[in-house]
Design a protein around this motif. Structure first.
Motif, PDB file in Angstrom:
ATOM      1  N   VAL A  62     -16.140   9.099   6.544  1.00 13.58           N
ATOM      2  CA  VAL A  62     -15.937  10.544   6.385  1.00 13.58           C
ATOM      3  C   VAL A  62     -17.164  10.269   7.297  1.00 13.58           C
ATOM      4  O   VAL A  62     -17.974  11.565   7.486  1.00 13.58           O
ATOM      5  N   TYR A  65     -18.863   8.327  10.124  1.00 12.57           N
ATOM      6  CA  TYR A  65     -17.953   7.956  11.168  1.00 12.57           C
ATOM      7  C   TYR A  65     -17.621   9.499  11.450  1.00 12.57           C
ATOM      8  O   TYR A  65     -16.003   9.409  10.991  1.00 12.57           O
ATOM      9  N   LEU A  67     -16.205  11.470  13.507  1.00 15.79           N
ATOM     10  CA  LEU A  67     -14.801  11.283  14.388  1.00 15.79           C
ATOM     11  C   LEU A  67     -13.634  10.301  14.040  1.00 15.79           C
ATOM     12  O   LEU A  67     -13.231  10.473  14.349  1.00 15.79           O
ATOM     13  N   SER A  69     -11.557  10.431  11.411  1.00 19.94           N
ATOM     14  CA  SER A  69     -10.603  10.686  10.675  1.00 19.94           C
ATOM     15  C   SER A  69      -9.687  11.847  12.336  1.00 19.94           C
ATOM     16  O   SER A  69      -8.545  12.221  11.972  1.00 19.94           O
ATOM     17  N   GLN A  70     -10.856  11.901  12.718  1.00 22.30           N
ATOM     18  CA  GLN A  70     -10.032  12.290  14.162  1.00 22.30           C
ATOM     19  C   GLN A  70      -9.036  11.670  15.120  1.00 22.30           C
ATOM     20  O   GLN A  70      -7.805  11.435  15.566  1.00 22.30           O
ATOM     21  N   ALA A  71      -9.786   9.900  15.189  1.00 14.39           N
ATOM     22  CA  ALA A  71      -8.850   9.036  15.701  1.00 14.39           C
ATOM     23  C   ALA A  71      -6.670   9.040  15.709  1.00 14.39           C
ATOM     24  O   ALA A  71      -6.665   8.721  14.317  1.00 14.39           O
ATOM     25  N   LYS A  72      -6.734   8.895  16.185  1.00 14.67           N
ATOM     26  CA  LYS A  72      -4.967   8.629  15.958  1.00 14.67           C
ATOM     27  C   LYS A  72      -4.871   6.640  16.470  1.00 14.67           C
ATOM     28  O   LYS A  72      -5.241   6.263  16.895  1.00 14.67           O
ATOM     29  N   SER A  83      -8.990   2.726   4.656  1.00 12.31           N
ATOM     30  CA  SER A  83     -10.529   2.737   5.128  1.00 12.31           C
ATOM     31  C   SER A  83     -11.648   1.893   5.378  1.00 12.31           C
ATOM     32  O   SER A  83     -12.335   1.620   6.098  1.00 12.31           O
ATOM     33  N   ASP A 102     -14.065   5.650  22.769  1.00 11.60           N
ATOM     34  CA  ASP A 102     -13.294   5.304  22.367  1.00 11.60           C
ATOM     35  C   ASP A 102     -13.276   4.292  21.722  1.00 11.60           C
ATOM     36  O   ASP A 102     -12.205   4.602  21.020  1.00 11.60           O
TER      37      ASP A 102
END
Length: 236
Positions: A62, A65, A67, A69-72, A83, A102
């Motif tokens: 967190v 990086y 972003l 946590s938003q990665a699918k 993690s 991405d």
């Protein structure tokens, strides 16, 4: 020379840190440079357990990086993992490939997959299987065949360059050099750049490991693939 008051202060500070709750220790540790983490984990058994646990690595992910946590989760044969694995993949993609976007985490996971397979104590699967797995992963994530081939080639070269120089690596490179040419549709065949790097490492980094027969066998394989070959590769 230290006096008793200095020693008392050190002991007092050590006891204070030792009594901190886990969530505060984690907040402290994730602010220390990554290069120091191995040393920190050796100080106390409890700290080592924290570095093996999911909580610390989730916090690291967190902080470093946001972003991520938003990665699918993505489709394909190479899993994302927990993690700690995700942090390693993102760190590698930044440090080795200088990627951003991405695809950075997926490239890191593909690198970890390939390098771990190449470092197996027993000989890994054929290179075509490993290469095809990475290609399938990138195509499953929506990349074109050209992009998938370029990413897989970059990962191959980076993984080969970061293998330890030992007998296992020498035997692995010999096997890769001697693998029979099997027709596979583009992009499932290894690129010329990857094949070249295999021979280059053998004839430079591992030249002293050859016996007479092995050298000329590998040289013959090189001549069948590349014309002309560098003069630096010649001469046993």
């Amino acid at each position: 020379m230290k006096n008793s008051s200095d020693d008392d202060a050190l002991v007092s500070g050590d006891n204070f840190i030792g009594k901190l709750p886990d969530h505060l220790l984690i907040e402290i540790f994730i602010r220390v440079p990554v290069t120091e983490w191995a040393t920190i984990s050796c100080v106390r058994k409890h700290w080592a357990n924290l570095f093996r646990g999911e909580c610390l690595w989730r916090a690291v992910l967190v902080k470093s990086y946001p972003l991520a946590s938003q990665a699918k989760r993505w489709p394909g044969p190479i899993p994302r993992g927990l993690s700690r694995r995700r942090f390693a993949a993102l760190y590698i993609s930044k440090q080795i490939f200088s990627l951003d976007g991405d695809m950075d985490e997926i490239v890191g996971h593909a690198y970890l997959f390939l390098k771990e397979q190449l470092e197996l104590s027993t000989m890994p699967p054929p290179s075509g299987v490993l290469h095809g797995t990475m290609i399938d992963q990138f195509i499953a994530c929506g990349k074109s065949r050209d992009v998938a081939n370029e990413l897989a080639s970059q990962i191959w070269v980076a993984a080969l360059d970061n293998l330890e120089e030992n007998e296992h690596t020498f035997l692995l490179l010999k096997r890769l050099a001697q693998e029979a040419d099997v027709f596979l549709p583009y992009p499932y065949s290894r690129s010329v750049k990857v094949q070249w790097r295999v021979f280059e490492k053998l004839f430079t980094d591992f030249r002293d490991c050859f016996n007479h027969v092995d050298y000329y066998d590998i040289l013959s394989c090189a001549k069948n693939r590349f014309q002309p070959i560098p003069s630096a590769w010649l001469g046993y």
